[in-house]
Design an enzyme around this catalytic site. Structure first.
Site, PDB file in Angstrom:
ATOM      1  CG  ASN A 206      -2.194  -0.763   0.988  1.00 47.58           C
ATOM      2  OD1 ASN A 206      -2.552  -1.046  -0.156  1.00 47.58           O
ATOM      3  ND2 ASN A 206      -2.886  -1.113   2.057  1.00 47.58           N
TER       4      ASN A 206
ATOM      5  CG  HIS B 161       0.622   2.793   4.402  1.00 49.43           C
ATOM      6  ND1 HIS B 161      -0.694   3.174   4.498  1.00 49.43           N
ATOM      7  CD2 HIS B 161       0.621   1.461   4.618  1.00 49.43           C
ATOM      8  CE1 HIS B 161      -1.425   2.118   4.776  1.00 49.43           C
ATOM      9  NE2 HIS B 161      -0.674   1.075   4.861  1.00 49.43           N
TER      10      HIS B 161
ATOM     11  CB  CYS C 132       3.790   6.077   9.308  1.00 53.05           C
ATOM     12  SG  CYS C 132       5.517   6.558   9.333  1.00 53.05           S
TER      13      CYS C 132
END
Lengths: 398, 398
Positions: free
Chosen positions: B272, B274, B309
């Site tokens: 994804n 991240h 994050c």
């Protein structure tokens, strides 16, 4: 390698019929009969309870834990031809090992291809499972019974890897591994990583291993009893035909990229209580600029190990691009490349069968990991990595 | 859970007899018939060659790569009851999923028990394989076809884990996972990790998931078409009976332990794009003092996710011991412990059924990961970890 066909069953949990073809289940059954399922993972607490042994003695606790570990691990005590749980089997006239693996979701990077660390971890795993199946595995990280009696562990001295294709998430792969002689006191271990669907070889690797005394941390000759254990497994077959003969130069403070103060974490230590080799590769690759890693993928790697890295060492990782055209940013320049000392333009290169700037040929980095001491530095590993252009790059903003 | 018995075969590579019971092999056969084995991992280069399509166009290259990826991944397009390669099967009235796994050599720490990161990675893997088997998996990290059409990805909002026992190297485990409703727009996912030999449950976990728009990175309602896809799989069954109801307090600069300047590496990013949740746990645990981790092992964990994050974020990890007796070094003091506000000596505690200093009861840490911005900090995840004494500690010199 000979083609072959083989089927075997693996078994799901079936509590009502435990006596199905599961190898080495005997000891587990003995324990379960005692009705101890509710006490501990393998039901070993009954030892304390039934025999009135207190658990305040550390020695006793350790003994119980060792016994419990043996039952739970269920390591074969004699050669095993197939292992349904590991999806592994002995091949190659009873000497090699083949395991089927599926590339897992956490073994791939953002581009959905397996990371080099994952590939190296799978090679380690299949090597250990090979020893597991051999019936030689003792209570160590791949050590045989003879090695344990001599207080010896395996350490890798050299590793070479070629990756032509990267497996992707969910892809079914087969890994073959086997061992061979390496001089008088060493052992080679080779691997092939192949697509299960097409048989195409994605990666090849070879490595050399020697023995180290676990207490003194000094290298050791191979004892005769260990040679007697492992030499029947030796095959004279090479995964990589032309092994890289060149010596890797030692980098110094003039290296272009330097990462200092790298500290091992608890999770970097393996069962031999030193930093695992795969972590070394991670430190080496972290030192290459991100812009380069975005555009390129590793196609080959040679590692020469010099010294083990302990948990308290502070490590420095140096790397240097090794080919002209990589001088400024680590990304190859497009205007020229050097062949036999002559700089050639991109046009000439393309006319001569070179792939040109859009499909750069292999280029390489030299690496050094060292422990930065107060008086002098001590080498851990020298490395050389070769690279090729990715078809599609994944940005990594920094 | 009902006991059951089931057998199924898995197949090794058998080039001379490819038409054995391997699901979804059709497409692979089509490609192999073209005799393209020597060209690319799945033989897709023939598309360029036979159809005279150049590979200079990035769009075309991307299309070929997507097609090649589909063939190599071989994701089922309809529900599949067993997967011999993943050693997985649909259970629980056709809604849950069970997978057999062997704890691998690189999934354990120096004490030969699986690390918490490895356990979490295996939970992620089985969750994705559950979706894989459902026939709903699209070209994303667990996203269904309906989610892909709506440009949605899964993000986890809460995770709770209880570990009673740690699996050891080579131990054969079974992981069950299933999903359920969570409010109007969320989904629960639960897991049980169990010894294959004894059926004893080693760990339990539950999690809550919501959908995020991949472009805007904002949370989204669950579209009706997605609900229609996944709700037939919902089970009303909970892995953890009493879920932790308490809210985790937010730590501030008074937290005892702070690690700053934590930067994601390329290998920390998942599909994804991240930072993967497992990395968060790594950052949280790194902040706990080594002396504490040597002596204790994690027995429970609650994580509340607030924000994803990204690769360019600089992260700060704070943690604070939460119980008196942990005040100085993070290691419980032996001379007293507080019960309902009264300090009691070790002798009194033992007389009252407390386990005393040698076998400390659970104690906990509160955690916070945040992105340290210039004006204000933004929370990534709050966490609470509970711990119990290890029987044998592994020294980690620092």
């Amino acid at each position: 390698m000979a083609s072959f066909s083989h089927q075997m069953a693996f078994f799901f949990r079936c509590p009502r019929n435990k006596n199905v073809q599961e190898p080495n289940k005997q000891k587990l059954h003995c324990v379960r009969i005692k009705g101890t399922k509710s006490f501990s993972p393998s039901g070993l607490d009954f030892l304390s309870q039934e025999h009135g042994i207190g658990i305040t003695s550390v020695d006793h606790t350790e003994n119980v834990q060792v016994f419990e570990q043996q039952i739970r691990q269920n390591i074969p005590t004699k050669k095993q031809l197939v292992d349904p749980y590991r999806q592994g089997m002995i091949i190659e006239e009873w000497a090699g090992y083949r395991q089927t693996v599926v590339i897992r979701s956490y073994e791939v990077g953002p581009d959905k291809t397996a990371t080099i660390e994952s590939i190296l971890s799978l090679l380690q795993e299949t090597a250990l499972n090979h020893v597991w199946m051999s019936g030689l595995l003792s209570d160590g990280f791949g050590a045989t019974h003879g090695m344990m009696r001599n207080n010896l562990i395996w350490v890798v001295s050299r590793m070479q890897l070629q990756v032509d294709h990267y497996p992707i998430w969910g892809e079914v792969m087969e890994i073959d591994t086997w061992v061979g002689a390496s001089g008088k006191n060493g052992m080679r271990r080779d691997w092939l990583l192949r697509s299960q669907a097409t048989d195409l070889v994605f990666a090849r690797a070879t490595s050399t291993w020697v023995m180290m005394n676990q207490q003194t941390r000094r290298l050791s000759k191979m004892p005769d009893e260990v040679r007697a254990e492992i030499s029947p497994w030796f095959l004279d077959k090479h995964a990589i035909q032309e092994e890289s003969p060149e010596k890797i130069e030692k980098l110094d403070n003039n290296a272009r990229y330097v990462h200092s103060d790298l500290k091992p974490k608890r999770s970097d230590l393996d069962m031999n209580h030193h930093v695992n080799n795969v972590k070394y590769v991670g430190w080496m690759l972290e030192t290459i600029p991100d812009e380069f890693l975005e555009e390129n993928q590793l196609s080959g790697m040679v590692l020469e190990y010099r010294r083990e890295c302990g948990s308290s060492d502070v490590v420095q990782s140096l790397c240097d691009p090794q080919q002209e055209g990589l001088l400024e940013t680590g990304i190859p320049k497009c205007d020229h490349i050097s062949v036999n000392g002559h700089k050639l333009s991109a046009e000439i290169l393309e006319g001569n069968g070179f792939v040109g700037c859009k499909n750069q040929g292999p280029f390489s980095y030299t690496h050094l990991l060292q422990v930065k001491g107060e008086s002098k530095n001590e080498e851990i590993v020298r490395g050389k990595t070769t690279w090729k252009k990715k078809l599609i790059s994944i940005p990594f903003p920094t």
